[in-house]
Design a protein around this motif. Sequence first.
Motif, mmCIF file in Angstrom:
data_model
loop_
_atom_site.group_PDB
_atom_site.id
_atom_site.type_symbol
_atom_site.label_atom_id
_atom_site.label_comp_id
_atom_site.label_asym_id
_atom_site.label_seq_id
_atom_site.Cartn_x
_atom_site.Cartn_y
_atom_site.Cartn_z
ATOM 1 N N VAL A 34 0.831 -1.211 0.000
ATOM 2 C CA VAL A 34 0.000 0.000 0.000
ATOM 3 C C VAL A 34 0.861 1.256 0.000
ATOM 4 O O VAL A 34 0.662 2.168 -0.813
ATOM 5 C CB VAL A 34 -0.957 -0.010 1.200
ATOM 6 C CG1 VAL A 34 -1.704 1.317 1.291
ATOM 7 C CG2 VAL A 34 -1.950 -1.161 1.077
ATOM 8 N N ILE A 35 1.830 1.338 0.911
ATOM 9 C CA ILE A 35 2.594 2.586 1.028
ATOM 10 C C ILE A 35 3.529 2.799 -0.160
ATOM 11 O O ILE A 35 3.710 3.941 -0.618
ATOM 12 C CB ILE A 35 3.400 2.621 2.352
ATOM 13 C CG1 ILE A 35 4.461 1.523 2.376
ATOM 14 C CG2 ILE A 35 2.479 2.523 3.551
ATOM 15 C CD1 ILE A 35 5.432 1.652 3.526
ATOM 16 N N ASN A 36 4.097 1.720 -0.692
ATOM 17 C CA ASN A 36 5.055 1.881 -1.792
ATOM 18 C C ASN A 36 4.385 2.085 -3.132
ATOM 19 O O ASN A 36 5.044 2.487 -4.095
ATOM 20 C CB ASN A 36 5.989 0.675 -1.856
ATOM 21 C CG ASN A 36 6.961 0.634 -0.702
ATOM 22 O OD1 ASN A 36 7.450 1.666 -0.248
ATOM 23 N ND2 ASN A 36 7.258 -0.555 -0.194
ATOM 24 N N THR A 37 3.094 1.810 -3.210
ATOM 25 C CA THR A 37 2.358 2.106 -4.437
ATOM 26 C C THR A 37 2.296 3.606 -4.678
ATOM 27 O O THR A 37 2.263 4.055 -5.827
ATOM 28 C CB THR A 37 0.938 1.519 -4.356
ATOM 29 O OG1 THR A 37 1.020 0.099 -4.210
ATOM 30 C CG2 THR A 37 0.135 1.839 -5.610
ATOM 31 N N PHE A 38 2.304 4.372 -3.617
ATOM 32 C CA PHE A 38 2.147 5.823 -3.717
ATOM 33 C C PHE A 38 3.459 6.560 -3.423
ATOM 34 O O PHE A 38 3.462 7.678 -2.920
ATOM 35 C CB PHE A 38 1.055 6.285 -2.743
ATOM 36 C CG PHE A 38 -0.262 5.622 -2.973
ATOM 37 C CD1 PHE A 38 -1.113 6.049 -3.978
ATOM 38 C CD2 PHE A 38 -0.648 4.528 -2.205
ATOM 39 C CE1 PHE A 38 -2.329 5.427 -4.205
ATOM 40 C CE2 PHE A 38 -1.871 3.906 -2.422
ATOM 41 C CZ PHE A 38 -2.711 4.345 -3.437
ATOM 42 N N LYS A 39 4.589 5.897 -3.757
ATOM 43 C CA LYS A 39 5.904 6.512 -3.582
ATOM 44 C C LYS A 39 6.719 6.365 -4.864
ATOM 45 O O LYS A 39 6.590 5.355 -5.568
ATOM 46 C CB LYS A 39 6.657 5.848 -2.413
ATOM 47 C CG LYS A 39 6.078 6.133 -1.050
ATOM 48 C CD LYS A 39 6.591 5.159 -0.001
ATOM 49 C CE LYS A 39 8.077 5.192 0.159
ATOM 50 N NZ LYS A 39 8.539 4.290 1.241
ATOM 51 N N PRO A 40 7.580 7.332 -5.179
ATOM 52 C CA PRO A 40 8.494 7.170 -6.323
ATOM 53 C C PRO A 40 9.488 6.043 -6.064
ATOM 54 O O PRO A 40 9.760 5.684 -4.918
ATOM 55 C CB PRO A 40 9.201 8.532 -6.407
ATOM 56 C CG PRO A 40 8.349 9.475 -5.623
ATOM 57 C CD PRO A 40 7.682 8.658 -4.559
ATOM 58 N N SER A 41 10.039 5.493 -7.138
ATOM 59 C CA SER A 41 10.951 4.366 -7.004
ATOM 60 C C SER A 41 12.176 4.705 -6.164
ATOM 61 O O SER A 41 12.656 3.878 -5.382
ATOM 62 C CB SER A 41 11.401 3.889 -8.391
ATOM 63 O OG SER A 41 10.315 3.349 -9.112
ATOM 64 N N ASN A 42 12.707 5.926 -6.304
ATOM 65 C CA ASN A 42 13.885 6.311 -5.524
ATOM 66 C C ASN A 42 13.590 6.304 -4.032
ATOM 67 O O ASN A 42 14.430 5.896 -3.219
ATOM 68 C CB ASN A 42 14.376 7.688 -5.964
ATOM 69 C CG ASN A 42 14.916 7.682 -7.377
ATOM 70 O OD1 ASN A 42 15.397 6.649 -7.860
ATOM 71 N ND2 ASN A 42 14.843 8.815 -8.053
ATOM 72 N N ASP A 43 12.395 6.761 -3.651
ATOM 73 C CA ASP A 43 12.020 6.757 -2.234
ATOM 74 C C ASP A 43 11.836 5.335 -1.716
ATOM 75 O O ASP A 43 12.124 5.050 -0.549
ATOM 76 C CB ASP A 43 10.738 7.554 -2.027
ATOM 77 C CG ASP A 43 10.938 9.039 -2.293
ATOM 78 O OD1 ASP A 43 12.103 9.456 -2.436
ATOM 79 O OD2 ASP A 43 9.934 9.778 -2.366
#
Length: 278
Positions: A34-43
Amino acid sequence: MRSFKRKRQALDTLQTMILLVVGIFIALPIYLTVINTFKPSNDIIGDPLGLPIPPVMDNIVVIIENPYANIVKMYGNTIFLMVTGTFFTIVISAMAAYYLARKKGRLGEFMKIYFLAGIMVPYVIVYLPLCILLKKAGIPLNVFSLILVMVSSSISFSVFMYTNYITTLPKELEESAAIDGATKTQTFWKILFPILRPCTAAVMIFVGMGFWNDFQTPLLMGQIQTITVGIYSAVGKYSADWGIVFAYVFFATVPVVIAYLCAQKSFVSGLTVGAIKG
């Protein structure tokens, strides 16, 4: 008495800690998705456990607007495979299990061992022989041949579930139906099969989720675009866009979670009763 209470409290505390650890291991993949779906790849690479501040929709937009990966078609193929494959698996397995549960003799025993062997053999090792067999038979590798392959991979487990359940049913039901003039087919579908509803629910859960989550079979048997195969499209030869990967995992997971929340009681009841009866 006090010693017993202390042991009981220590046991309860240990049980609570074990359940807490198991719960964390189960919840962690969902949290990461859930959280990584809404984050850029670098983050994601820098801080995979951190919250998306601020959340971005870029990964979801890329998947929806990608001209080379139609998310609607992926969902359509996955749902079609799951529904059609589960239906044929239940129909074929239930009839085969009825025969095995009531048939006595060497043939019946041989068929039980045959289906049991199908559970023990990893299905991935038969992909190459299956491809060769389908090619020599002139059967093209498409959605329909994929259904044939996936159904054949699930029949052994489903027959095993149904056979154990049917053996617990009294034969008097069939004898009464025979006296009333019902055929074997009518007896099974009109009298016995409705009684198998708890077992059918359990089979639907295991088989349906297996079809939905299957990655290797659609990828290797015809390159069929399903929602799980879409995850592979975001992985390159030397690198991966983790934001897109997690977005695909999000799209693959959300329908399953929603279905479970909407039919939680039916799922748990089907699993429990099917297991007890089996």
